[in-house]
Enzyme design. Sequence first.
Site, PDB file in Angstrom:
ATOM      1  N   ASP A 214       6.901  25.589  50.373  1.00 23.59           N
ATOM      2  CA  ASP A 214       6.402  26.632  51.276  1.00 23.59           C
ATOM      3  C   ASP A 214       5.639  26.062  52.465  1.00 23.59           C
ATOM      4  O   ASP A 214       4.870  26.786  53.109  1.00 23.59           O
ATOM      5  CB  ASP A 214       5.482  27.589  50.504  1.00 23.59           C
ATOM      6  CG  ASP A 214       6.238  28.535  49.589  1.00 23.59           C
ATOM      7  OD1 ASP A 214       7.478  28.456  49.537  1.00 23.59           O
ATOM      8  OD2 ASP A 214       5.580  29.338  48.893  1.00 23.59           O
TER       9      ASP A 214
ATOM     10  N   HIS B 130      -0.656  24.915  52.762  1.00 25.88           N
ATOM     11  CA  HIS B 130      -0.375  26.156  52.041  1.00 25.88           C
ATOM     12  C   HIS B 130      -1.196  26.158  50.753  1.00 25.88           C
ATOM     13  O   HIS B 130      -1.893  27.123  50.432  1.00 25.88           O
ATOM     14  CB  HIS B 130       1.119  26.241  51.760  1.00 25.88           C
ATOM     15  CG  HIS B 130       1.561  27.477  51.045  1.00 25.88           C
ATOM     16  ND1 HIS B 130       1.460  28.733  51.601  1.00 25.88           N
ATOM     17  CD2 HIS B 130       2.110  27.644  49.812  1.00 25.88           C
ATOM     18  CE1 HIS B 130       1.930  29.624  50.742  1.00 25.88           C
ATOM     19  NE2 HIS B 130       2.329  28.982  49.651  1.00 25.88           N
TER      20      HIS B 130
ATOM     21  N   HIS C 250       4.353  22.876  44.490  1.00 26.86           N
ATOM     22  CA  HIS C 250       2.971  23.358  44.437  1.00 26.86           C
ATOM     23  C   HIS C 250       2.831  24.331  43.280  1.00 26.86           C
ATOM     24  O   HIS C 250       3.801  24.625  42.585  1.00 26.86           O
ATOM     25  CB  HIS C 250       2.547  23.958  45.769  1.00 26.86           C
ATOM     26  CG  HIS C 250       3.269  25.191  46.201  1.00 26.86           C
ATOM     27  ND1 HIS C 250       4.620  25.207  46.501  1.00 26.86           N
ATOM     28  CD2 HIS C 250       2.843  26.478  46.386  1.00 26.86           C
ATOM     29  CE1 HIS C 250       4.978  26.433  46.866  1.00 26.86           C
ATOM     30  NE2 HIS C 250       3.927  27.217  46.781  1.00 26.86           N
TER      31      HIS C 250
ATOM     32  N   ASP D 260       5.581  31.610  41.594  1.00 23.24           N
ATOM     33  CA  ASP D 260       7.005  31.719  41.902  1.00 23.24           C
ATOM     34  C   ASP D 260       7.654  30.356  42.134  1.00 23.24           C
ATOM     35  O   ASP D 260       8.829  30.280  42.504  1.00 23.24           O
ATOM     36  CB  ASP D 260       7.247  32.652  43.100  1.00 23.24           C
ATOM     37  CG  ASP D 260       6.566  32.188  44.371  1.00 23.24           C
ATOM     38  OD1 ASP D 260       5.496  31.568  44.309  1.00 23.24           O
ATOM     39  OD2 ASP D 260       7.096  32.473  45.469  1.00 23.24           O
ATOM     40  N   HIS D 261       6.909  29.293  41.867  1.00 28.16           N
ATOM     41  CA  HIS D 261       7.450  27.937  41.946  1.00 28.16           C
ATOM     42  C   HIS D 261       7.355  27.184  40.621  1.00 28.16           C
ATOM     43  O   HIS D 261       8.045  26.181  40.446  1.00 28.16           O
ATOM     44  CB  HIS D 261       6.741  27.146  43.048  1.00 28.16           C
ATOM     45  CG  HIS D 261       6.977  27.710  44.406  1.00 28.16           C
ATOM     46  ND1 HIS D 261       7.888  27.178  45.290  1.00 28.16           N
ATOM     47  CD2 HIS D 261       6.452  28.805  45.028  1.00 28.16           C
ATOM     48  CE1 HIS D 261       7.910  27.918  46.397  1.00 28.16           C
ATOM     49  NE2 HIS D 261       7.049  28.905  46.254  1.00 28.16           N
TER      50      HIS D 261
ATOM     51  N   HIS E   3      12.103  29.946  50.458  1.00 29.93           N
ATOM     52  CA  HIS E   3      12.219  31.400  50.625  1.00 29.93           C
ATOM     53  C   HIS E   3      13.205  31.744  51.737  1.00 29.93           C
ATOM     54  O   HIS E   3      13.343  30.999  52.711  1.00 29.93           O
ATOM     55  CB  HIS E   3      10.863  32.028  50.972  1.00 29.93           C
ATOM     56  CG  HIS E   3       9.877  32.013  49.852  1.00 29.93           C
ATOM     57  ND1 HIS E   3       9.804  33.010  48.909  1.00 29.93           N
ATOM     58  CD2 HIS E   3       8.912  31.116  49.528  1.00 29.93           C
ATOM     59  CE1 HIS E   3       8.829  32.734  48.053  1.00 29.93           C
ATOM     60  NE2 HIS E   3       8.281  31.584  48.404  1.00 29.93           N
TER      61      HIS E   3
ATOM     62  N   HIS F 191       1.957  27.646  42.901  1.00 30.96           N
ATOM     63  CA  HIS F 191       2.130  29.101  42.895  1.00 30.96           C
ATOM     64  C   HIS F 191       3.176  29.521  41.859  1.00 30.96           C
ATOM     65  O   HIS F 191       4.169  28.820  41.639  1.00 30.96           O
ATOM     66  CB  HIS F 191       2.501  29.600  44.290  1.00 30.96           C
ATOM     67  CG  HIS F 191       1.340  29.569  45.236  1.00 30.96           C
ATOM     68  ND1 HIS F 191       1.494  29.566  46.599  1.00 30.96           N
ATOM     69  CD2 HIS F 191      -0.005  29.553  45.016  1.00 30.96           C
ATOM     70  CE1 HIS F 191       0.307  29.542  47.186  1.00 30.96           C
ATOM     71  NE2 HIS F 191      -0.621  29.531  46.246  1.00 30.96           N
TER      72      HIS F 191
END
Length: 256
Positions: free
Chosen positions: A134, A115, A57, A61-62, A172, A59
Amino acid sequence: MQEIDIIQIPCLNDNYGYLVHHAASGETASIDTPDAAPLLQALADRNWNLTAIYNTHHHYDHVGGNLELKEKTGCKIYGPAGDADKIPGLDEALDDSDMITLGDAQIRILNVGGHTKGHIAYYFCENGCAFVGDTLFMLGCGRLFEGTAQQMWASLKKITNLPPETLIYCAHEYTEANARFAVTIDPDNQNLADRVAEIETLRAADKPTVPASIATELATNPFLRAGDASIQKHLGMTGANLVDVFAQIRTLKDNY
């Protein structure tokens, strides 16, 4: 079965990056790119060449390492069609039931939105593992930033319909915090109590709690157990619609 090696790499504060290497072909994929530097180091340490990035996805941090990794390795970037305009360097957009390969290892795409609207997971069909970003965490699930409870519940069911021995690799290390919440929802679950003790032992030794099997999560993760009579009774929702029970658990976690 086409053999793969999976390397789990702590990144940022609590992310995991993964390198999946297909030895026979020499192809290597990065599952998301939370931070380019540790991924590049892990590749160099093993003399592996990065050939693909599989984004789950959009975001940061990905996808934060996408462009640096692409520039330095020439890899191809795959990502969710529903998030396509937000994936840096995207080459190929993927959606539910699409098939891709790493070497000759078959990978089926699952659309597991909730998400984010376009979130996908990568299921290595012959290797018994799924990289779910996530959407599903050990003892938890992702927040509903863009999707609905109905969408997320359907996505979780899609994952848990995979074979029970399938290992779930999430993005995570949230399990310890998730465990503290889980016991407030499912206090009489001995399987959960045993899992909490295991998690405490692992984290005390600075070891990851990821992956876990679908069977383990179905027995212990309250977000997957909305149909459990004891949970429904504990929440005062006996006989309620399962999506409503799930939504209530998600709301309680959001405010925990």
